[in-house]
Design a protein around this motif. Structure first.
Motif, PDB file in Angstrom:
ATOM      1  N   THR A  77     -82.442  10.618 -46.387  1.00 23.33           N
ATOM      2  CA  THR A  77     -83.218   9.451 -46.787  1.00 23.33           C
ATOM      3  C   THR A  77     -83.485   9.413 -48.287  1.00 23.33           C
ATOM      4  OG1 THR A  77     -84.324   9.465 -44.632  1.00 23.33           O
ATOM      5  CG2 THR A  77     -85.354   8.165 -46.386  1.00 23.33           C
ATOM      6  N   LYS A  78     -83.831  10.537 -48.881  1.00 22.81           N
ATOM      7  CA  LYS A  78     -84.204  10.522 -50.304  1.00 22.81           C
ATOM      8  C   LYS A  78     -83.012  10.263 -51.226  1.00 22.81           C
ATOM      9  CE  LYS A  78     -83.938  15.549 -51.055  1.00 22.81           C
ATOM     10  NZ  LYS A  78     -84.706  16.720 -51.555  1.00 22.81           N
ATOM     11  N   TYR A  79     -81.787  10.408 -50.693  1.00 24.99           N
ATOM     12  CA  TYR A  79     -80.599  10.184 -51.524  1.00 24.99           C
ATOM     13  C   TYR A  79     -79.965   8.803 -51.306  1.00 24.99           C
ATOM     14  CZ  TYR A  79     -80.750  15.212 -52.409  1.00 24.99           C
ATOM     15  OH  TYR A  79     -81.128  16.470 -52.784  1.00 24.99           O
ATOM     16  N   ARG A  80     -80.478   8.051 -50.354  1.00 24.41           N
ATOM     17  CA  ARG A  80     -79.840   6.773 -50.014  1.00 24.41           C
ATOM     18  C   ARG A  80     -79.868   5.750 -51.151  1.00 24.41           C
ATOM     19  NH1 ARG A  80     -82.020   6.207 -43.756  1.00 24.41           N
ATOM     20  NH2 ARG A  80     -80.901   8.068 -42.987  1.00 24.41           N
ATOM     21  N   PRO A  81     -81.027   5.541 -51.830  1.00 21.98           N
ATOM     22  CA  PRO A  81     -81.022   4.575 -52.948  1.00 21.98           C
ATOM     23  C   PRO A  81     -79.999   4.949 -54.028  1.00 21.98           C
ATOM     24  CG  PRO A  81     -83.270   5.137 -52.331  1.00 21.98           C
ATOM     25  CD  PRO A  81     -82.383   6.079 -51.591  1.00 21.98           C
ATOM     26  N   GLN A  82     -79.918   6.243 -54.335  1.00 29.10           N
ATOM     27  CA  GLN A  82     -78.966   6.698 -55.350  1.00 29.10           C
ATOM     28  C   GLN A  82     -77.528   6.471 -54.877  1.00 29.10           C
ATOM     29  OE1 GLN A  82     -79.334  10.854 -56.335  1.00 29.10           O
ATOM     30  NE2 GLN A  82     -77.492  10.885 -57.590  1.00 29.10           N
ATOM     31  N   ALA A  83     -77.267   6.755 -53.591  1.00 31.00           N
ATOM     32  CA  ALA A  83     -75.924   6.583 -53.043  1.00 31.00           C
ATOM     33  C   ALA A  83     -75.490   5.121 -53.079  1.00 31.00           C
ATOM     34  CB  ALA A  83     -75.874   7.116 -51.608  1.00 31.00           C
ATOM     35  N   ILE A  84     -76.422   4.216 -52.760  1.00 32.41           N
ATOM     36  CA  ILE A  84     -76.108   2.772 -52.774  1.00 32.41           C
ATOM     37  C   ILE A  84     -75.824   2.304 -54.198  1.00 32.41           C
ATOM     38  CG2 ILE A  84     -77.069   0.471 -52.362  1.00 32.41           C
ATOM     39  CD1 ILE A  84     -78.591   1.690 -49.976  1.00 32.41           C
ATOM     40  N   LEU A  85     -76.649   2.763 -55.147  1.00 36.34           N
ATOM     41  CA  LEU A  85     -76.446   2.388 -56.546  1.00 36.34           C
ATOM     42  C   LEU A  85     -75.083   2.871 -57.053  1.00 36.34           C
ATOM     43  CD1 LEU A  85     -77.685   1.098 -59.064  1.00 36.34           C
ATOM     44  CD2 LEU A  85     -78.685   3.338 -59.625  1.00 36.34           C
ATOM     45  N   GLN A  86     -74.736   4.111 -56.699  1.00 37.02           N
ATOM     46  CA  GLN A  86     -73.434   4.647 -57.107  1.00 37.02           C
ATOM     47  C   GLN A  86     -72.290   3.866 -56.474  1.00 37.02           C
ATOM     48  OE1 GLN A  86     -73.913   8.737 -55.867  1.00 37.02           O
ATOM     49  NE2 GLN A  86     -74.646   9.407 -57.889  1.00 37.02           N
ATOM     50  N   ALA A  87     -72.473   3.487 -55.218  1.00 34.69           N
ATOM     51  CA  ALA A  87     -71.430   2.716 -54.528  1.00 34.69           C
ATOM     52  C   ALA A  87     -71.240   1.353 -55.183  1.00 34.69           C
ATOM     53  CB  ALA A  87     -71.806   2.553 -53.056  1.00 34.69           C
ATOM     54  N   GLN A  88     -72.356   0.724 -55.606  1.00 36.80           N
ATOM     55  CA  GLN A  88     -72.252  -0.572 -56.296  1.00 36.80           C
ATOM     56  C   GLN A  88     -71.454  -0.437 -57.592  1.00 36.80           C
ATOM     57  OE1 GLN A  88     -76.396  -1.650 -56.693  1.00 36.80           O
ATOM     58  NE2 GLN A  88     -76.328  -3.027 -54.920  1.00 36.80           N
ATOM     59  N   GLU A  89     -71.712   0.638 -58.323  1.00 39.70           N
ATOM     60  CA  GLU A  89     -70.998   0.849 -59.586  1.00 39.70           C
ATOM     61  C   GLU A  89     -69.511   1.107 -59.351  1.00 39.70           C
ATOM     62  OE1 GLU A  89     -73.151   4.092 -61.258  1.00 39.70           O
ATOM     63  OE2 GLU A  89     -74.827   2.840 -61.975  1.00 39.70           O
ATOM     64  N   VAL A  90     -69.202   1.880 -58.319  1.00 32.90           N
ATOM     65  CA  VAL A  90     -67.796   2.151 -57.995  1.00 32.90           C
ATOM     66  C   VAL A  90     -67.105   0.870 -57.546  1.00 32.90           C
ATOM     67  CG1 VAL A  90     -66.247   3.365 -56.402  1.00 32.90           C
ATOM     68  CG2 VAL A  90     -68.185   4.579 -57.426  1.00 32.90           C
ATOM     69  N   LEU A  91     -67.802   0.061 -56.734  1.00 37.96           N
ATOM     70  CA  LEU A  91     -67.211  -1.186 -56.246  1.00 37.96           C
ATOM     71  C   LEU A  91     -66.953  -2.147 -57.401  1.00 37.96           C
ATOM     72  CD1 LEU A  91     -66.355  -2.661 -53.636  1.00 37.96           C
ATOM     73  CD2 LEU A  91     -68.645  -3.661 -53.562  1.00 37.96           C
ATOM     74  N   THR A  92     -67.912  -2.221 -58.329  1.00 41.39           N
ATOM     75  CA  THR A  92     -67.726  -3.074 -59.505  1.00 41.39           C
ATOM     76  C   THR A  92     -66.517  -2.617 -60.306  1.00 41.39           C
ATOM     77  OG1 THR A  92     -70.103  -3.559 -59.651  1.00 41.39           O
ATOM     78  CG2 THR A  92     -68.788  -3.882 -61.655  1.00 41.39           C
ATOM     79  N   ASP A  93     -66.417  -1.320 -60.494  1.00 42.21           N
ATOM     80  CA  ASP A  93     -65.275  -0.766 -61.235  1.00 42.21           C
ATOM     81  C   ASP A  93     -63.963  -1.026 -60.497  1.00 42.21           C
ATOM     82  OD1 ASP A  93     -64.295   1.040 -63.473  1.00 42.21           O
ATOM     83  OD2 ASP A  93     -63.578   2.143 -61.709  1.00 42.21           O
ATOM     84  N   TYR A  94     -64.009  -0.966 -59.162  1.00 41.93           N
ATOM     85  CA  TYR A  94     -62.807  -1.228 -58.356  1.00 41.93           C
ATOM     86  C   TYR A  94     -62.314  -2.649 -58.594  1.00 41.93           C
ATOM     87  CZ  TYR A  94     -60.284  -2.777 -54.173  1.00 41.93           C
ATOM     88  OH  TYR A  94     -59.366  -3.348 -53.326  1.00 41.93           O
ATOM     89  N   PHE A  95     -63.231  -3.611 -58.516  1.00 40.52           N
ATOM     90  CA  PHE A  95     -62.814  -5.008 -58.708  1.00 40.52           C
ATOM     91  C   PHE A  95     -62.379  -5.283 -60.150  1.00 40.52           C
ATOM     92  CE2 PHE A  95     -65.282  -5.966 -54.763  1.00 40.52           C
ATOM     93  CZ  PHE A  95     -64.294  -6.683 -54.096  1.00 40.52           C
ATOM     94  N   HIS A  96     -63.019  -4.616 -61.112  1.00 40.05           N
ATOM     95  CA  HIS A  96     -62.687  -4.871 -62.514  1.00 40.05           C
ATOM     96  C   HIS A  96     -61.421  -4.124 -62.946  1.00 40.05           C
ATOM     97  CE1 HIS A  96     -62.938  -5.580 -66.739  1.00 40.05           C
ATOM     98  NE2 HIS A  96     -63.260  -4.318 -67.033  1.00 40.05           N
ATOM     99  N   THR A  97     -61.385  -2.822 -62.677  1.00 41.84           N
ATOM    100  CA  THR A  97     -60.279  -1.988 -63.173  1.00 41.84           C
ATOM    101  C   THR A  97     -59.052  -2.064 -62.280  1.00 41.84           C
ATOM    102  OG1 THR A  97     -61.909  -0.468 -64.117  1.00 41.84           O
ATOM    103  CG2 THR A  97     -59.631   0.332 -63.905  1.00 41.84           C
TER     104      THR A  97
END
Length: 591
Positions: free
Chosen positions: A51-71
């Motif tokens: 539970t304590k790592y979920r917000p961080q995991a979601i934020l990291q996933a958003q950044e990776v997804l953004t990079d996926y669509f851009h790069t």
């Protein structure tokens, strides 16, 4: 062709047929159907991530997804970020599939994306504001990448560059999907055309969100678009309604949605701009919710909806009246509106079950049950609208002590809430506070919402509102069966047998008999007898259906010597059941 976004008219029709207070409000229905992003479906669980790592995991996933669509997918960073940060439900589905580790989790997501292609349209549609439960029906069967249908993404980019909020593009997509098949230059030309009417870009965006089809219409329908903009120019610019709109997209969108209501009611485009402008206070003083509720009140009179629109626009003070809480006396209310003495006396005698007290919210259905809705609406149109605000009931006027005593007994019961809902259903369709209503209540079985569904089923089947209320006052038990069964009976009697409403109204208890065992075989046999000229006259529905088996056999034997033989060989219940293969669940609930 209609250029309005909502299917507002269909919703109004649905509610105008039979709305009672416990039911969903018109505004709530509209918001649920067209603007809600809430859902009962739970998002994917992240049970594998602490539970304590979920917000961080979601934020990291958003950044990776953004990079996926851009790069990886070569989308401009701004739009890649829009998709990455506004597709939470789809993102959670992705995160739930990737094994979590405190160190190097972004790399794990990147590796997953490398070997497990995602449906990019799913993320795109959610990012533009479309409810995730609706997305599956929009996905292409054989296309996963945005590059495989670039027109959709290119149109979205062009609209976003003009200033449309990315998360509101879903409103345009649902309003007219053709918008997203247009080339960017076509959209820019259309938007520039709208600006030439004198509107700024923010206003144009709000107008297009409320009227999506102005962007999607073909060129040969632009005359209708021009008529709409003529009205909007008249009300916003000539009458300066624009000065009352806060300069942002949401405010323009909200204001234009209120205006759109009147076109969906049937008001002709190009003809009501001045009327709206002269009474612009309607759009300033009342929220969309209040406006929709007030209009819904008058639409429940089942009159022409464009006339309702004109009534509200031409007599805006009518919106200030209490149309919900006030208590009325049916007789006193009719007298207040000028119903003649003789007509009033006859009405009170004919419709005793409608007499007594009721809420003013139920007036539309009271008038329909009395068959006076046209008369009442004419009074409103021709200067009598002020009577709605001036009516006051006397302290003891039309107070029914017997009804009050019975109500007190009901309120003392443990099941009082359940019974009160059934009582509210009866009041909602026009029944007043009187002993007939209480008697009908004692025969009704089922929750209030199910009773409403069964009532609606009979209405939709072709039974007139006033006739149906009259039928319930005589035989309330007809509602003690499933809507599907009532529908089958109504279809057989009206469509197959050609029965008139008057004939059914004369014997409403017919609907309490079993369709297979009694109604169908006897009615079909009677028709056959008439076709053979064996029966010299037409029997009433009650004589055909309600007669006991013994009397029925005696009658047909007296009609013709071979009639009973034909009955047993072709029409009796045993023969019909063997022929028809009716499902076990089709039997009527006992009335």
């Amino acid at each position: 062709m209609n250029i309005i976004e909502w299917s507002f008219l269909d919703t109004i029709k649905m509610l105008s047929r039979s709305r009672t207070p416990p039911l969903q409000s018109l505004y709530t229905t509209l918001k649920h159907n067209f603007f809600s992003t809430n859902t009962h479906q739970k998002p994917p669980t992240l049970s594998k991530i602490p539970t304590k790592y979920r917000p961080q995991a979601i934020l990291q996933a958003q950044e990776v997804l953004t990079d996926y669509f851009h790069t990886t997918r070569s989308l401009p960073f701004t739009f890649a970020e829009y998709i990455g940060k506004n597709s939470r439900f789809s993102l959670l589905g992705l995160v739930s599939k990737v094994p979590f580790s405190r160190i190097g989790y972004p790399n794990s997501i990147q590796r997953f994306l490398r070997y497990h292609p995602i449906n990019e349209f799913e993320f795109f549609f959610e990012s533009i504001g479309i409810n995730h439960v609706e997305i599956s029906s929009m996905l292409h069967l054989n296309k996963c990448f945005l590059s495989e249908d670039s027109k959709v993404f290119d149109a979205a980019c062009a609209l976003a560059c003009f200033g449309f909020p990315w998360k509101k593009l879903g409103i345009l997509y649902k309003g007219d999907v053709e918008i997203f098949s247009k080339e960017p230059y076509e959209l820019k030309e259309r938007l520039s055309r709208f600006e030439r009417y004198g509107f700024g870009s923010v206003a144009v965006i709000g107008i297009c969100l409320a009227f999506p089809r102005v962007l999607g219409e073909r060129s040969d329908f632009l005359d209708e678009v021009d008529m709409l903009f003529d009205d909007l120019k008249r009300v916003f610019l000539d009458f300066d309604l624009a000065s009352c709109v806060v300069g942002n997209v949401d405010a323009w969108f909200e204001m234009c949605r209120k205006i759109a209501i009147f076109y969906e009611l049937g008001c002709e485009k190009g003809t009501i701009g001045e009327l709206m402008g002269k009474n612009k206070s309607i759009f300033v003083d009342y929220s969309e919710e209040v406006l929709a509720e007030k209009i819904g009140f008058f639409c429940r009179l089942d009159v022409r909806r464009e006339e309702v629109g004109v009534l509200v626009l031409s007599k805006p003070e009518i919106l200030s009246f209490d149309l919900e809480v006030c208590v009325i006396s049916t007789v006193g209310f009719l007298k207040h509106f000028g119903l003649g003495v003789n007509k009033l006396k006859l009405t009170a005698q004919t419709y005793q079950y409608i007499m007594g007290r009721n809420k003013i919210a139920n007036v539309p259905h009271i008038m329909r049950s009395l068959d006076l809705s046209e008369w009442f609406f004419d009074r409103l149109k021709n200067g009598g609208h002020g009577l709605l605000g001036s009516y006051v009931i006397g302290s003891n006027e039309d107070f029914d002590e017997d009804y009050a005593e019975e109500l007190q007994k009901i309120q003392a019961l443990r099941t009082s809430i359940y019974i009160i809902r059934k009582l509210n259903f009866l009041h909602g369709i026009g029944f007043g506070e009187n002993k007939v209503t209480m008697k009908a209540l004692s025969y009704l079985h089922g929750p209030g919402d199910e009773l409403q569904e069964r009532f609606d089923c009979l209405l939709h089947g072709g039974v007139n509102f006033s006739n149906l209320c009259k039928m319930l006052s005589v035989s309330p038990k007809i509602l003690n069966q499933k809507a599907e069964i009532l529908e089958q009976k109504i279809k057989f009697l009206f469509l197959d047998m050609g029965l008139s409403q008057e004939e059914l109204c004369a014997f409403p208890a017919c609907l309490c008999y079993d369709l297979e065992k009694r109604i169908m075989p006897r009615c079909q046999f009677h028709r056959w007898l008439r076709e053979q000229d064996w029966c010299p006259f037409e029997y009433s529905l009650a004589s055909i259906v309600a007669t006991s088996d013994k009397s029925f056999m005696a009658r047909i034997s007296g009609i013709h010597p071979d009639a009973s033989k034909k009955w047993f060989s072709s029409f009796s219940n045993e023969k019909l059941v063997s022929k028809r293969s009716f499902s076990k669940g089709n039997h009527s609930t006992s009335c």
